[in-house]
Design a protein around this motif. Structure first.
Motif, mmCIF file in Angstrom:
data_model
loop_
_atom_site.group_PDB
_atom_site.id
_atom_site.type_symbol
_atom_site.label_atom_id
_atom_site.label_comp_id
_atom_site.label_asym_id
_atom_site.label_seq_id
_atom_site.Cartn_x
_atom_site.Cartn_y
_atom_site.Cartn_z
ATOM 1 N N GLU A 348 0.828 -1.217 0.039
ATOM 2 C CA GLU A 348 -0.089 0.041 -0.044
ATOM 3 C C GLU A 348 0.844 1.344 0.220
ATOM 4 N N ASP A 349 1.973 1.285 0.948
ATOM 5 C CA ASP A 349 2.875 2.255 0.811
ATOM 6 C C ASP A 349 3.310 2.652 -0.701
ATOM 7 N N LEU A 350 3.586 1.671 -1.431
ATOM 8 C CA LEU A 350 4.402 1.724 -2.581
ATOM 9 C C LEU A 350 3.172 2.365 -3.745
ATOM 10 N N GLU A 351 2.095 1.943 -3.469
ATOM 11 C CA GLU A 351 0.692 2.430 -4.355
ATOM 12 C C GLU A 351 0.702 3.897 -4.229
ATOM 13 N N ILE A 352 0.480 4.324 -2.929
ATOM 14 C CA ILE A 352 0.059 5.631 -2.661
ATOM 15 C C ILE A 352 1.337 6.662 -2.807
ATOM 16 N N GLY A 353 2.500 6.246 -2.815
ATOM 17 C CA GLY A 353 3.644 6.881 -3.109
ATOM 18 C C GLY A 353 4.519 7.268 -1.961
ATOM 19 N N GLU A 354 4.108 6.823 -0.543
ATOM 20 C CA GLU A 354 5.037 6.980 0.606
ATOM 21 C C GLU A 354 6.029 6.174 0.581
ATOM 22 N N ASP A 355 6.453 5.401 -0.378
ATOM 23 C CA ASP A 355 7.771 4.637 -0.569
ATOM 24 C C ASP A 355 7.845 4.452 -1.958
ATOM 25 N N ARG A 356 9.098 4.073 -2.326
ATOM 26 C CA ARG A 356 9.162 3.913 -3.886
ATOM 27 C C ARG A 356 10.405 2.726 -3.830
ATOM 28 N N LEU A 357 10.217 1.951 -4.999
ATOM 29 C CA LEU A 357 11.001 0.946 -5.265
ATOM 30 C C LEU A 357 12.674 1.289 -5.466
ATOM 31 N N PRO A 358 13.632 0.368 -5.275
ATOM 32 C CA PRO A 358 15.033 0.583 -5.398
ATOM 33 C C PRO A 358 15.216 0.830 -6.777
ATOM 34 N N SER A 359 16.326 1.459 -7.142
ATOM 35 C CA SER A 359 16.853 1.767 -8.197
ATOM 36 C C SER A 359 17.916 0.452 -8.856
ATOM 37 N N ASP A 360 18.167 0.219 -9.909
ATOM 38 C CA ASP A 360 19.303 -0.777 -10.197
ATOM 39 C C ASP A 360 20.633 -0.438 -9.456
ATOM 40 N N ALA A 361 21.028 0.895 -9.321
ATOM 41 C CA ALA A 361 22.144 1.524 -8.810
ATOM 42 C C ALA A 361 22.048 0.935 -7.257
ATOM 43 N N GLU A 362 20.913 1.359 -6.525
ATOM 44 C CA GLU A 362 20.825 0.971 -5.190
ATOM 45 C C GLU A 362 20.786 -0.626 -4.928
ATOM 46 N N ILE A 363 20.177 -1.320 -5.905
ATOM 47 C CA ILE A 363 20.386 -2.822 -5.604
ATOM 48 C C ILE A 363 21.629 -3.373 -5.912
ATOM 49 N N SER A 364 22.589 -2.712 -6.806
ATOM 50 C CA SER A 364 23.913 -3.184 -6.992
ATOM 51 C C SER A 364 24.800 -3.006 -5.691
ATOM 52 N N ARG A 365 24.284 -2.106 -4.607
ATOM 53 C CA ARG A 365 25.150 -1.888 -3.717
ATOM 54 C C ARG A 365 24.511 -2.957 -2.335
ATOM 55 N N TRP A 366 23.688 -3.508 -2.672
ATOM 56 C CA TRP A 366 23.366 -4.576 -1.644
ATOM 57 C C TRP A 366 24.182 -5.680 -1.667
ATOM 58 N N GLN A 367 24.342 -6.290 -0.456
ATOM 59 C CA GLN A 367 25.270 -7.508 -0.285
ATOM 60 C C GLN A 367 24.898 -8.714 -1.068
ATOM 61 N N MET A 368 25.730 -9.043 -1.877
ATOM 62 C CA MET A 368 25.662 -10.136 -2.807
ATOM 63 C C MET A 368 26.302 -11.486 -2.211
ATOM 64 N N ILE A 369 25.697 -12.330 -1.625
ATOM 65 C CA ILE A 369 26.268 -13.586 -0.973
ATOM 66 C C ILE A 369 25.621 -14.635 -1.540
ATOM 67 N N VAL A 370 26.609 -15.664 -1.976
ATOM 68 C CA VAL A 370 26.056 -16.958 -2.409
ATOM 69 C C VAL A 370 26.926 -18.097 -1.873
ATOM 70 N N ASP A 371 26.047 -18.967 -1.376
ATOM 71 C CA ASP A 371 26.684 -20.072 -0.380
ATOM 72 C C ASP A 371 26.659 -21.385 -1.504
ATOM 73 N N ASP A 372 27.675 -22.237 -1.162
ATOM 74 C CA ASP A 372 27.946 -23.621 -1.783
ATOM 75 C C ASP A 372 26.666 -24.356 -1.455
ATOM 76 N N GLU A 373 26.050 -25.128 -2.592
ATOM 77 C CA GLU A 373 25.214 -25.903 -2.310
ATOM 78 C C GLU A 373 25.517 -27.470 -2.131
ATOM 79 N N SER A 374 26.591 -27.668 -2.063
ATOM 80 C CA SER A 374 27.247 -28.938 -2.014
ATOM 81 C C SER A 374 26.580 -29.667 -0.799
ATOM 82 N N TRP A 375 25.895 -29.218 0.231
ATOM 83 C CA TRP A 375 25.431 -29.721 1.196
ATOM 84 C C TRP A 375 23.899 -30.408 0.693
#
Length: 623
Positions: A348-375
């Protein structure tokens, strides 16, 4: 809670000692303060301090943790005039969540020496179940309720015998305690509690890997999901558990919202997807990964336009996550859940404009962790070796085995316990013999009857090799032992009521005598038609031919000693029963498969072989 006569009827006759009051996959825990000198108000204040300390400890240990279903919580309640902290957590399929709660409660008891903690689940006293290999013979499930307590980091047990100092332990003649009885004992006679190191070590065995196990139970994976969903999971990563469960437990009604072909009809459409790292529980990730799922109509086009093999699995996993969230917030039965209300507020906050979606630049700064799937990988050959207790532990590296090291260790411990149980000569029909003094009856007639039944029992010594040989002979197969006549131990049945003398035959002649008696008995049964030998009908009903089975037996034993064909007879009735029993196992483990495995035989599964004739019996190479 009062226990009524109708609480538990599983054994069919008014048995109500173990009412099942805890739902499946739930663990219940209670914290008491035992001190007669404290007033009710003082007890309440100390419990509040414990409550605050528990919340603080949980926040410190579980800062980035994700619960499978529900989190630990401490509610201050009053029952029967007594204040306590109580909680109940639904851990779902993640048993590690249950043991994490045990770890937190034990650590809390180390900080507050005045608290006494009891914890049970739907199986009852699961700490005693974990320590079953080390329990004293008198501590059986019938009297285990309210006897197990955690205090100062130790596992303490209320003994069954009454103390001699006058503070009598109140319990029924059957040794069953109520909660009031247990709390009275803790208040009056704490020095009489039992601290058994062997039992404590077994019960708390899984806690050795904590607190490191807290982070090891999580898995980070890179997936493609809608930008709107990436925003929601970045706000609170714990939402993923509810969505995975909604996807894992889906039904046709829950999937109706996904049947639309219009992306605008979905909250999380595939029109704008981004590449992010998502944190799962290992249980949840395995549930998601293992599911075969036909893509929703709006996702088929997105998959068709992205044919890169490396991205296919990332898109497929992202689709499952998005569909899980779609089913979660659309389910009418989930509207009152906290996670659903919070997600809808964010939308609802996104629809009424109280919040906004992250841009590609913001997402690129998010931590990117990839774990091994051998388990996730399982080497079934290593798994079978573990089950057989033949795994080479010293030569096994960190990447070897059938799964992660914790799973290997748990299975190794289980196999070791099972083998020790099988080799325990003192074990009775219920696993371990015990003497329950509380079951003694003052009635002389009852005592006399019990003594008579005890005297009528028979001592049975079972020899596995001899039994295997007899089974092979009944199937018309040659013995696998070249020295079958040299066996020194045979099945011995001696009446304990005949003077209490038990004889064990140790000579080869005695074995031949037993075999001769068995053959004579079999001959009489055949003459009476009880075994129905020579009938082709049983095999025809199983889709096999009698001649095919006999040829299979003859062709599969080239290394066996020469046996006169005239002496080889197949008990088709017995073989038919074995095959039907194996078929009833449905490809799972069962008594017939285990029995034939011990005899060196491997029965094929009942599956389509492309029109070829199914082999009646298979023998592993080198068997």
């Amino acid at each position: 809670m009062e226990r009524s006569e109708g609480d538990f009827k599983a054994f069919g006759g008014g048995f109500n000692r173990f009412p099942k009051i805890i739902p499946e996959d739930c663990v219940a825990y209670t914290i008491y303060i035992i001190d007669a000198k404290l007033s009710d108000f003082q007890v309440q204040e100390q419990l509040r301090q414990v409550q605050k300390a528990g919340i603080k400890l949980t926040n410190e240990l579980l800062k980035d943790f994700i619960w499978q279903r529900e989190r630990i919580h401490f509610d201050l309640v009053r029952e029967k005039g007594r204040r306590c902290l109580r909680g109940r957590t639904n851990f779902g399929d993640s048993v590690e969540d249950e043991w994490l709660i045990v770890y937190i409660l034990r650590e809390l008891s180390k900080t507050f020496a005045q608290i006494w903690v009891t914890i049970v689940d739907s199986d009852g006293q699961f700490l005693l179940i974990e320590a079953a290999n080390a329990l004293p013979i008198w501590l059986n499930p019938e009297i285990a309720d309210f006897r197990v307590w955690i205090n100062s980091g130790k596992l303490l047990i209320i003994p069954i015998n009454r103390p001699e100092n006058g503070t009598a332990q109140k319990e029924s003649r059957a040794g069953v305690l109520t909660l009031d009885d247990a709390l009275t004992f803790l208040q009056e006679n704490q020095v009489g509690l039992l601290h058994l190191p062997a039992v404590e070590s077994e019960a708390f065995y899984r806690l050795q890997k904590y607190p490191k196990q807290i982070s090891d139970s999580l898995h980070h994976a890179r997936i493609f999901i809608p930008r709107k969903l990436a925003f929601i999971l970045h706000h609170d990563p714990s939402y993923i558990s509810a969505a995975v469960e909604a996807f894992y437990l889906r039904d046709p009604i829950a999937m109706r919202p996904l049947q639309t072909c219009d992306p605008k009809g979905l909250n999380f459409a595939s029109t704008d997807c981004v590449n992010v790292s998502i944190k799962f529980t290992k249980t949840g990730y395995a549930q998601l990964k293992s599911q075969s799922f036909e893509p929703a109509p709006v996702w088929k086009e997105f998959q068709a336009t992205n044919r890169d093999p490396e991205l296919h699995e990332l898109i497929n996993m992202g689709m499952k996550v998005a569909c899980g969230f779609e089913m979660l917030i659309s389910d009418s039965q989930s509207q009152d859940k906290k996670v659903v209300r919070e997600i809808k507020l964010l939308l609802e906050d996104l629809e009424i404009g109280e919040d906004r979606l992250p841009s590609d630049a913001e997402i690129s700064r998010w931590q990117m962790i990839v774990d091994d799937e051998s388990w996730l990988d399982i080497d079934f050959h290593a798994f079978e070796k573990e089950l057989a207790g033949k795994a080479d532990v010293e030569k096994k590296d960190d990447k070897g085995g059938f799964g992660d090291r914790d799973a290997q260790e748990h299975l190794r411990k289980m196999v070791t316990r099972f083998q020790s149980f099988l080799n325990d000569d003192a074990a009775g029909t219920e696993g371990a013999e015990y003497v329950d003094d509380m079951d003694n009856d003052d009635d002389e007639s009852s005592t006399s009857s019990e003594d008579t039944e005890a005297n009528d029992e028979k001592e049975i010594n079972f020899n596995e090799d001899h039994f295997t040989q007899m089974m092979r002979e009944m199937l018309g197969m040659a013995s696998t032992s070249a020295n079958a006549g040299d066996n020194k131990h045979i099945v011995n049945v001696s009446s304990a009521g005949s003077g209490g003398i038990s004889r064990v035959r140790t000579e080869g002649d005695d074995e031949e005598e037993v075999l001769q008696n068995m053959h004579e008995m079999e001959k009489e049964l055949r003459e009476a038609g009880a075994l129905e030998l020579g009938s082709k009908q049983p095999f025809e009903t199983l889709g096999l031919q009698q001649d095919d089975v006999k040829e299979e037996f003859d062709a599969r034993a080239p290394e066996e000693p020469d046996v006169d064909d005239e002496d080889v007879e197949i008990d088709f009735n017995l073989a038919k029963n074995l095959l039907e029993s194996f078929k009833a196992q449905g490809g799972m483990a069962g008594p017939t498969g285990n029995l034939m495995g011990l005899m060196g035989l491997r029965l094929p599964r009942d599956e389509d072989r492309g029109g070829s004739k199914a082999t009646a019996l298979e023998r592993p190479s080198g068997g």
